[in-house]
Enzyme design. Structure first.
Site, mmCIF file in Angstrom:
data_model
loop_
_atom_site.group_PDB
_atom_site.id
_atom_site.type_symbol
_atom_site.label_atom_id
_atom_site.label_comp_id
_atom_site.label_asym_id
_atom_site.label_seq_id
_atom_site.Cartn_x
_atom_site.Cartn_y
_atom_site.Cartn_z
ATOM 1 N N GLU A 94 0.827 -1.202 0.000
ATOM 2 C CA GLU A 94 0.000 0.000 0.000
ATOM 3 C C GLU A 94 0.866 1.258 0.000
ATOM 4 O O GLU A 94 1.960 1.273 0.565
ATOM 5 C CB GLU A 94 -0.905 -0.019 1.237
ATOM 6 N N CYS A 107 3.471 8.549 0.940
ATOM 7 C CA CYS A 107 3.991 7.640 1.954
ATOM 8 C C CYS A 107 4.121 6.283 1.268
ATOM 9 O O CYS A 107 3.114 5.711 0.845
ATOM 10 C CB CYS A 107 3.007 7.609 3.122
ATOM 11 N N CYS A 114 6.490 -6.843 6.871
ATOM 12 C CA CYS A 114 7.606 -6.237 7.614
ATOM 13 C C CYS A 114 8.313 -7.288 8.436
ATOM 14 O O CYS A 114 7.688 -8.215 8.951
ATOM 15 C CB CYS A 114 7.095 -5.126 8.527
ATOM 16 N N CYS A 118 6.735 -4.714 15.764
ATOM 17 C CA CYS A 118 6.258 -3.669 16.671
ATOM 18 C C CYS A 118 4.819 -4.011 17.052
ATOM 19 O O CYS A 118 3.980 -4.228 16.175
ATOM 20 C CB CYS A 118 6.339 -2.309 15.990
ATOM 21 N N CYS A 121 1.718 -1.991 15.568
ATOM 22 C CA CYS A 121 1.641 -1.715 14.133
ATOM 23 C C CYS A 121 0.964 -2.854 13.372
ATOM 24 O O CYS A 121 1.336 -4.023 13.519
ATOM 25 C CB CYS A 121 3.045 -1.484 13.583
ATOM 26 N N CYS A 339 -0.720 5.994 9.724
ATOM 27 C CA CYS A 339 0.484 5.296 10.185
ATOM 28 C C CYS A 339 0.134 4.015 10.910
ATOM 29 O O CYS A 339 -0.693 4.022 11.815
ATOM 30 C CB CYS A 339 1.228 6.140 11.217
HETATM 31 N N1 SAH Z 1 9.588 0.679 9.700
HETATM 32 C C1 SAH Z 1 9.686 2.090 9.625
HETATM 33 C C2 SAH Z 1 8.630 2.773 8.792
HETATM 34 C C3 SAH Z 1 7.182 2.325 8.916
HETATM 35 S S1 SAH Z 1 6.101 2.898 10.167
HETATM 36 C C4 SAH Z 1 9.716 2.678 11.019
HETATM 37 O O1 SAH Z 1 9.534 1.943 11.969
HETATM 38 O O2 SAH Z 1 9.961 3.873 11.159
HETATM 39 C C5 SAH Z 1 5.932 4.619 10.095
HETATM 40 C C6 SAH Z 1 5.648 5.234 11.484
HETATM 41 O O3 SAH Z 1 4.339 4.882 11.982
HETATM 42 C C7 SAH Z 1 6.628 4.754 12.529
HETATM 43 O O4 SAH Z 1 7.032 5.813 13.329
HETATM 44 C C8 SAH Z 1 5.779 3.789 13.337
HETATM 45 O O5 SAH Z 1 6.307 3.594 14.607
HETATM 46 C C9 SAH Z 1 4.433 4.473 13.331
HETATM 47 N N2 SAH Z 1 3.304 3.608 13.662
HETATM 48 C C10 SAH Z 1 3.214 2.277 13.512
HETATM 49 N N3 SAH Z 1 2.016 1.843 13.933
HETATM 50 C C11 SAH Z 1 1.330 2.934 14.346
HETATM 51 C C12 SAH Z 1 0.015 3.144 14.851
HETATM 52 N N4 SAH Z 1 -0.836 2.131 15.002
HETATM 53 N N5 SAH Z 1 -0.357 4.404 15.148
HETATM 54 C C13 SAH Z 1 0.480 5.444 14.957
HETATM 55 N N6 SAH Z 1 1.731 5.314 14.476
HETATM 56 C C14 SAH Z 1 2.152 4.067 14.172
#
Ligand code: SAH
Length: 346
Positions: A94, A107, A114, A118, A121, A339
């Site tokens: 996406e 974005c 991935c 996390c 996420c 995000c």
């Molecule tokens: N892997 C990379 C890029 C992808 S995530 C990274 O970790 O930076 C992009 C951003 O969204 C990151 O800062 C991540 O921590 C944040 N993110 C992930 N899940 C989220 C959520 N449910 N709500 C808000 N931000 C989130």
């Protein structure tokens, strides 16, 4: 037996030139084809009208041109556009177009799924299926640029690698894609308008500094206390904060470019004074700014965004210490485009 044809867009310009020389043609032919592939976005060899019929047939016999296809596109009530993009092997990633008054940001994804896990996420639940190729990353940007012109009458202004995947775990391809995005033969965008966001792979942050990359770096910090960070980003166990700190100091020494820390504040997880103090301390290591991002819930309810009072405490304490802090409102939530919500639900 059918020979598996190579994706011609995996070749550099130099490799294409060499290919033509080996075929008994002129190196210059490589430049022409390269221009068709990248600046003119040709989808077939037939499109390459200044190349002879025989040469086009020869290319057809040896190569394929892989292109992504926007499978579905959704538009949010706030203007955000989400593309589900189909790759040549049928997998889906996406990418999102985020418009504001002054800019339109793409974005983009760097991996299918991935490799990190996390806990907050949605993408982490997909696991990593494969890395994206440079042209697959580039094509996402081109698709968004087209939509930006179509819906907002202006070209794309910024790119963030904050879609699916961990860009630093697909470093070579991300760099190649950025080279194309910034080259005059590609989109000619300034690297200053590109942000690569990482969970923080220290070795790769140092490599980026050594490679003298010209784009910006964002780090998804979320906690400056090892135990807390490991509990939500298990990968921190392998790459603890002291290694991250050391890599960021190295980055700043070499590039003199500020780092952005992305930070979500959750109820009962990182909402105490101790958490705030740890962040303030971490922010003093290298020049930086903090983006507090709104949490986008991903169905199980284990994580809840902290109260406004807690977030205000964070802001006050950071500002008192002269650290720049922005609060980022979430965009495209109604279409799961915000995000951490990218999980191929469509
Ligand atoms: N892997 C990379 C890029 C992808 S995530 C990274 O970790 O930076 C992009 C951003 O969204 C990151 O800062 C991540 O921590 C944040 N993110 C992930 N899940 C989220 C959520 N449910 N709500 C808000 N931000 C989130």
């Amino acid at each position: 037996m059918e020979i598996k044809k190579k994706d011609i867009r995996a070749l550099t310009k130099e490799q294409l030139r060499e290919f033509f020389v080996n075929e008994g043609d002129k190196a210059f032919r490589g430049n022409q084809v390269y221009e068709w592939l990248w600046s003119k976005g040709a989808h077939t060899f037939e499109d390459m009208t200044n190349i002879s019929k025989e040469t086009r047939q020869m290319l057809e016999d040896n190569f394929v041109i892989n292109h992504i296809e926007v499978d579905t596109m959704q538009r949010s009530s706030d203007g955000t556009v989400k593309n589900a993009v189909k790759l040549h092997d049928g997998l889906i990633v996406e990418s999102v177009l985020i418009p504001t008054e002054t800019r339109t940001t793409a974005c983009v994804s760097s991996q299918v799924g991935c490799s990190l896990d996390c806990k907050f996420c949605a993408t982490s639940r997909l696991k990593r299926m494969r890395n994206l190729n440079p042209d697959e990353i580039y094509d996402q940007v081109v698709a968004i640029d087209r939509e930006s012109k179509l819906y907002f009458n202006r070209p794309l202004s910024n790119i963030v690698f904050m879609g699916m995947g961990e860009p630093l775990m697909n470093y070579n391809n991300v760099i190649k894609a950025i080279d194309k995005i910034t080259s005059p033969e590609g989109l000619g965008m300034s690297p200053k308008r590109i942000v690569v966001s990482t969970s923080g792979v220290p070795k790769m942050i140092k490599k980026m500094a050594d490679d003298a990359v010209k784009f910006n770096l964002a780090v998804s910090l979320h906690s400056a206390i090892d135990e807390v960070r490991t509990s939500i980003m298990p990968f921190n166990e392998t790459f603890p904060l002291k290694d991250l700190k050391e890599a960021l100091e190295y980055w700043y020494k070499k590039t003199e470019r500020k780092i952005t820390y992305e930070y979500v504040v959750w109820d009962g997880i990182n909402d105490s004074m101790k958490d705030i103090e740890a962040l303030v301390k971490f922010c003093k290591y290298v020049p930086c700014k903090v983006n507090i991002i709104e949490y986008n819930p991903i169905d199980d309810g284990a994580f809840q965004q902290a109260s406004n009072t807690t977030i205000d405490n964070y802001i006050a304490e950071l500002e008192r210490n002269r650290i720049v802090v922005n609060v980022r409102r979430s965009r495209g939530k109604d279409i799961d485009a915000a995000c951490g919500q990218l999980a191929n639900k469509t």
